[in-house]
Design a protein around this motif. Structure first.
Motif, PDB file in Angstrom:
ATOM      1  N   ALA A 246       0.830  -1.213   0.000  1.00 18.04           N
ATOM      2  CA  ALA A 246       0.000   0.000   0.000  1.00 18.04           C
ATOM      3  C   ALA A 246       0.859   1.256   0.000  1.00 18.04           C
ATOM      4  O   ALA A 246       0.474   2.295  -0.562  1.00 18.04           O
ATOM      5  N   TRP A 247       2.038   1.171   0.616  1.00 17.98           N
ATOM      6  CA  TRP A 247       2.932   2.328   0.673  1.00 17.98           C
ATOM      7  C   TRP A 247       3.482   2.714  -0.696  1.00 17.98           C
ATOM      8  O   TRP A 247       4.015   3.819  -0.876  1.00 17.98           O
ATOM      9  N   VAL A 248       3.362   1.819  -1.650  1.00 25.72           N
ATOM     10  CA  VAL A 248       3.815   2.104  -3.014  1.00 25.72           C
ATOM     11  C   VAL A 248       2.901   3.130  -3.700  1.00 25.72           C
ATOM     12  O   VAL A 248       3.323   3.825  -4.626  1.00 25.72           O
ATOM     13  N   ILE A 249       1.658   3.213  -3.255  1.00 29.39           N
ATOM     14  CA  ILE A 249       0.680   4.091  -3.888  1.00 29.39           C
ATOM     15  C   ILE A 249       0.855   5.519  -3.358  1.00 29.39           C
ATOM     16  O   ILE A 249       0.747   5.748  -2.153  1.00 29.39           O
ATOM     17  N   PRO A 250       1.124   6.505  -4.224  1.00 31.27           N
ATOM     18  CA  PRO A 250       1.297   7.885  -3.765  1.00 31.27           C
ATOM     19  C   PRO A 250       0.060   8.409  -3.046  1.00 31.27           C
ATOM     20  O   PRO A 250      -1.075   8.123  -3.455  1.00 31.27           O
ATOM     21  N   THR A 251       0.273   9.154  -1.980  1.00 30.21           N
ATOM     22  CA  THR A 251      -0.827   9.751  -1.225  1.00 30.21           C
ATOM     23  C   THR A 251      -0.693  11.270  -1.247  1.00 30.21           C
ATOM     24  O   THR A 251       0.416  11.816  -1.266  1.00 30.21           O
ATOM     25  N   TRP A 252      -1.828  11.941  -1.207  1.00 27.38           N
ATOM     26  CA  TRP A 252      -1.863  13.395  -1.295  1.00 27.38           C
ATOM     27  C   TRP A 252      -1.918  14.000   0.103  1.00 27.38           C
ATOM     28  O   TRP A 252      -2.735  13.590   0.935  1.00 27.38           O
ATOM     29  N   CYS A 253      -1.036  14.951   0.367  1.00 27.06           N
ATOM     30  CA  CYS A 253      -1.032  15.687   1.637  1.00 27.06           C
ATOM     31  C   CYS A 253      -1.644  17.061   1.380  1.00 27.06           C
ATOM     32  O   CYS A 253      -1.022  17.899   0.709  1.00 27.06           O
ATOM     33  N   ALA A 254      -2.851  17.266   1.892  1.00 27.11           N
ATOM     34  CA  ALA A 254      -3.549  18.527   1.629  1.00 27.11           C
ATOM     35  C   ALA A 254      -2.829  19.714   2.249  1.00 27.11           C
ATOM     36  O   ALA A 254      -2.797  20.805   1.668  1.00 27.11           O
ATOM     37  N   SER A 255      -2.258  19.513   3.436  1.00 28.02           N
ATOM     38  CA  SER A 255      -1.601  20.628   4.116  1.00 28.02           C
ATOM     39  C   SER A 255      -0.346  21.090   3.383  1.00 28.02           C
ATOM     40  O   SER A 255      -0.071  22.289   3.281  1.00 28.02           O
ATOM     41  N   ASN A 256       0.405  20.138   2.830  1.00 30.29           N
ATOM     42  CA  ASN A 256       1.619  20.493   2.077  1.00 30.29           C
ATOM     43  C   ASN A 256       1.374  20.667   0.585  1.00 30.29           C
ATOM     44  O   ASN A 256       2.271  21.091  -0.151  1.00 30.29           O
ATOM     45  N   GLN A 257       0.156  20.287   0.149  1.00 28.69           N
ATOM     46  CA  GLN A 257      -0.174  20.349  -1.273  1.00 28.69           C
ATOM     47  C   GLN A 257       0.857  19.594  -2.108  1.00 28.69           C
ATOM     48  O   GLN A 257       1.375  20.091  -3.120  1.00 28.69           O
ATOM     49  N   SER A 362       6.381   6.366  -8.622  1.00 28.68           N
ATOM     50  CA  SER A 362       7.019   7.669  -8.426  1.00 28.68           C
ATOM     51  C   SER A 362       7.122   8.427  -9.747  1.00 28.68           C
ATOM     52  O   SER A 362       6.839   9.634  -9.818  1.00 28.68           O
ATOM     53  N   LEU A 363       7.514   7.723 -10.794  1.00 27.41           N
ATOM     54  CA  LEU A 363       7.598   8.345 -12.107  1.00 27.41           C
ATOM     55  C   LEU A 363       6.218   8.738 -12.624  1.00 27.41           C
ATOM     56  O   LEU A 363       6.043   9.806 -13.227  1.00 27.41           O
ATOM     57  N   LEU A 364       5.233   7.877 -12.373  1.00 29.15           N
ATOM     58  CA  LEU A 364       3.878   8.146 -12.854  1.00 29.15           C
ATOM     59  C   LEU A 364       3.306   9.399 -12.204  1.00 29.15           C
ATOM     60  O   LEU A 364       2.763  10.265 -12.896  1.00 29.15           O
ATOM     61  N   ILE A 365       3.434   9.512 -10.875  1.00 30.32           N
ATOM     62  CA  ILE A 365       2.861  10.676 -10.198  1.00 30.32           C
ATOM     63  C   ILE A 365       3.582  11.948 -10.636  1.00 30.32           C
ATOM     64  O   ILE A 365       2.977  13.016 -10.785  1.00 30.32           O
ATOM     65  N   ARG A 366       4.891  11.846 -10.885  1.00 28.82           N
ATOM     66  CA  ARG A 366       5.631  13.002 -11.396  1.00 28.82           C
ATOM     67  C   ARG A 366       5.090  13.434 -12.756  1.00 28.82           C
ATOM     68  O   ARG A 366       4.865  14.629 -13.004  1.00 28.82           O
ATOM     69  N   ASP A 367       4.865  12.459 -13.641  1.00 22.49           N
ATOM     70  CA  ASP A 367       4.430  12.783 -14.995  1.00 22.49           C
ATOM     71  C   ASP A 367       2.987  13.282 -15.022  1.00 22.49           C
ATOM     72  O   ASP A 367       2.637  14.150 -15.838  1.00 22.49           O
ATOM     73  N   LEU A 368       2.132  12.742 -14.157  1.00 28.26           N
ATOM     74  CA  LEU A 368       0.750  13.223 -14.105  1.00 28.26           C
ATOM     75  C   LEU A 368       0.700  14.670 -13.617  1.00 28.26           C
ATOM     76  O   LEU A 368      -0.097  15.473 -14.113  1.00 28.26           O
ATOM     77  N   LYS A 369       1.553  14.999 -12.652  1.00 29.89           N
ATOM     78  CA  LYS A 369       1.629  16.382 -12.170  1.00 29.89           C
ATOM     79  C   LYS A 369       2.090  17.303 -13.293  1.00 29.89           C
ATOM     80  O   LYS A 369       1.529  18.382 -13.509  1.00 29.89           O
ATOM     81  N   ARG A 370       3.115  16.892 -14.023  1.00 33.25           N
ATOM     82  CA  ARG A 370       3.641  17.716 -15.119  1.00 33.25           C
ATOM     83  C   ARG A 370       2.613  17.909 -16.222  1.00 33.25           C
ATOM     84  O   ARG A 370       2.594  18.935 -16.896  1.00 33.25           O
ATOM     85  N   SER A 371       1.761  16.912 -16.407  1.00 32.06           N
ATOM     86  CA  SER A 371       0.740  16.986 -17.460  1.00 32.06           C
ATOM     87  C   SER A 371      -0.501  17.745 -17.020  1.00 32.06           C
ATOM     88  O   SER A 371      -1.440  17.904 -17.811  1.00 32.06           O
ATOM     89  N   GLY A 372      -0.519  18.192 -15.772  1.00 30.31           N
ATOM     90  CA  GLY A 372      -1.624  19.011 -15.300  1.00 30.31           C
ATOM     91  C   GLY A 372      -2.896  18.261 -14.975  1.00 30.31           C
ATOM     92  O   GLY A 372      -3.990  18.829 -15.055  1.00 30.31           O
ATOM     93  N   GLU A 376      -7.987  15.953  -7.882  1.00 28.55           N
ATOM     94  CA  GLU A 376      -9.110  15.109  -7.470  1.00 28.55           C
ATOM     95  C   GLU A 376      -9.175  13.835  -8.316  1.00 28.55           C
ATOM     96  O   GLU A 376      -9.519  12.758  -7.808  1.00 28.55           O
ATOM     97  N   LEU A 377      -8.846  13.956  -9.591  1.00 26.16           N
ATOM     98  CA  LEU A 377      -8.854  12.780 -10.472  1.00 26.16           C
ATOM     99  C   LEU A 377      -7.754  11.810 -10.059  1.00 26.16           C
ATOM    100  O   LEU A 377      -7.972  10.591  -9.991  1.00 26.16           O
ATOM    101  N   VAL A 378      -6.568  12.335  -9.757  1.00 23.68           N
ATOM    102  CA  VAL A 378      -5.444  11.476  -9.376  1.00 23.68           C
ATOM    103  C   VAL A 378      -5.715  10.817  -8.020  1.00 23.68           C
ATOM    104  O   VAL A 378      -5.392   9.639  -7.821  1.00 23.68           O
ATOM    105  N   ILE A 379      -6.306  11.540  -7.084  1.00 26.65           N
ATOM    106  CA  ILE A 379      -6.662  10.949  -5.784  1.00 26.65           C
ATOM    107  C   ILE A 379      -7.613   9.778  -5.987  1.00 26.65           C
ATOM    108  O   ILE A 379      -7.445   8.702  -5.397  1.00 26.65           O
ATOM    109  N   SER A 380      -8.635   9.967  -6.825  1.00 22.24           N
ATOM    110  CA  SER A 380      -9.583   8.889  -7.108  1.00 22.24           C
ATOM    111  C   SER A 380      -8.884   7.693  -7.742  1.00 22.24           C
ATOM    112  O   SER A 380      -9.167   6.536  -7.411  1.00 22.24           O
ATOM    113  N   LEU A 381      -7.955   7.980  -8.657  1.00 21.96           N
ATOM    114  CA  LEU A 381      -7.185   6.912  -9.307  1.00 21.96           C
ATOM    115  C   LEU A 381      -6.396   6.110  -8.280  1.00 21.96           C
ATOM    116  O   LEU A 381      -6.438   4.870  -8.275  1.00 21.96           O
ATOM    117  N   MET A 382      -5.678   6.780  -7.399  1.00 25.87           N
ATOM    118  CA  MET A 382      -4.836   6.084  -6.433  1.00 25.87           C
ATOM    119  C   MET A 382      -5.651   5.304  -5.404  1.00 25.87           C
ATOM    120  O   MET A 382      -5.200   4.282  -4.888  1.00 25.87           O
TER     121      MET A 382
END
Length: 402
Positions: A246-257, A362-372, A376-382
């Motif tokens: 489960a730790w492999v899946i990126p998680t979103w920190c709202a406070s740190n954005q 790690s690479l995927l979350i980096r690339d999704l961020k770069r692609s804009g 909310e969509l990425v959170i649902s995906l993860m």
């Protein structure tokens, strides 16, 4: 090959007589080649995981004698293989394992006038992976549903608007896709014209989210199956109620954005497993020194390498390097425990696979961020990984107790 493995293979792989019957009935049948909705081709997933097809084929060839060379295999498995004449194609088919249930699906498709190699390839991959029968049955039903959706249902509709609507409203897409995509696609269908739909970046993102969600769900089933299959060891380690990887899946920190870094988590967990109990030295330094000492090298080079891995710099680590680091860390953990389960060596390979999973995420979350991509969509995906994992454990007869 032992008798048990031989019996299993006989039940999964077509005999030469069965291949002859298949080729006689369907070897030259003309059918429409269709693209699969929702599923990425297996070879694209290999690329995502940085798996070299030539190296993979050669590794399989060492285990299974008699296979064609990797050069021949890549020639026939490429998109240009349709340019090869029939007799050489048939010789190649006879030389490689043909999974039984994947062939049955291929026949069912051709009887309806189409073929979808992506879907039959995934079923064949699952068969040859030897999962728990529950895993194969669950995904087989989903692949048959995707076959009908891709090959018939969508094709019978007159325009793209109706096809997108049928796609996003289908049961199998709702079950396997990204939850946030469903209503969002329907909203786009309401607001955009046909031409606008085809060019819509938002629609492309939503459908890509569906494909990635399907891969995460598949990964969750493999991880759950592995955990259940290694149940005594899980009980011994006290990890039977832990969601594996489960730790492999990126998680979103709202406070740190910001999103978590799975590669950092991987190194932290590996260092802890290998005995690190203090804040200093950090996991990168600790593991770098352990690894260098094992290989008789200066620690600075290994520390630098691990830091680059964590920061996603300098190219992707080879699987062999991941495996080497895992072996050093696992062996130290096993010595600290004072015992060695009979099947402990099998965990090296699985550990390296999980490490590759972490690096890929790690690479995927980096690339999704770069692609804009919308957060909310990425959170649902993860989120689909944990949801699917819990369902898989329940259907496998070992529900999580928390």
């Amino acid at each position: 090959m032992d008798a048990k493995a031989s019996t299993y293979e006989d039940s999964v792989i077509l005999s030469q007589e069965e291949i002859s019957e298949y080729l006689a009935a369907f070897g030259e049948k003309e059918v429409y080649l269709r693209e699969a909705v929702l599923l990425l081709p297996v070879e694209k997933v290999y690329a995502l995981l940085d798996i070299n097809l030539r190296s993979l084929w050669e590794a399989i060839k060492e285990i299974r004698g008699g296979l064609p060379t990797s050069k021949t295999a890549l020639k026939y498995l490429s998109k240009s293989a349709s340019d090869v004449s029939t007799k050489p194609q048939h010789r190649f088919i006879r030389a490689v394992p043909m999974p039984r249930q994947a062939t049955e699906l291929s026949i069912a498709q051709m009887e309806k006038g189409f073929t979808i190699p992506t879907i039959t390839s995934w079923l064949g991959f699952l068969e040859l992976s030897r999962p728990n029968p529950v895993v194969l049955d669950y995904w087989k039903a989903k692949l048959y549903a995707l076959s009908d959706l891709s090959g018939q249902v969508i094709r019978l509709l007159p325009n793209k608007h109706d096809r997108f609507a049928a796609y996003t409203s289908s049961d199998v897409v709702e079950q396997l896709g990204c939850p946030a995509s469903r209503q969002s696609i329907l909203d786009l269908l309401h607001d955009l014209s046909e031409d606008e739909l085809v060019q819509s970046r938002a629609l492309a993102q939503l459908m890509s989210a569906d494909s990635l969600a399907t891969l995460l769900r598949l990964a969750a089933w493999f991880m759950a199956d592995s955990q259940v299959g290694n149940w005594e060891f899980e009980l011994e380690e006290g990890t039977q109620n832990v969601i594996h990887a489960a730790w492999v899946i990126p998680t979103w920190c709202a406070s740190n954005q910001s999103w978590s870094n799975p590669m950092q988590a991987a190194l932290e967990k590996l260092a802890s497993l290998a005995g690190l109990t203090k804040k200093r030295p950090g996991p990168v330094t600790y593991l770098g020194k352990l690894w260098a000492a094992h290989d008789g090298m200066e620690p600075e080079s290994r520390i630098r390498l691990l830091r680059n891995w964590m920061q996603l710099k300098g190219g992707r680590p080879s699987f062999q390097m991941l495996l080497d680091l895992i072996k050093v860390s696992y062996d130290l953990h096993i010595r600290q425990r004072g015992d060695l389960p009979l099947d402990a060596k099998a965990d090296y390979w699985q550990g390296a696979c999980v490490f590759r999973f972490a690096e890929t995420m790690s690479l995927l979350i980096r690339d999704l961020k770069r692609s804009g991509w919308p957060t909310e969509l990425v959170i649902s995906l993860m989120d689909v990984y944990e949801t699917e994992y819990r369902m898989a454990r329940r259907l496998l007869g070992k529900p999580l107790e928390n």
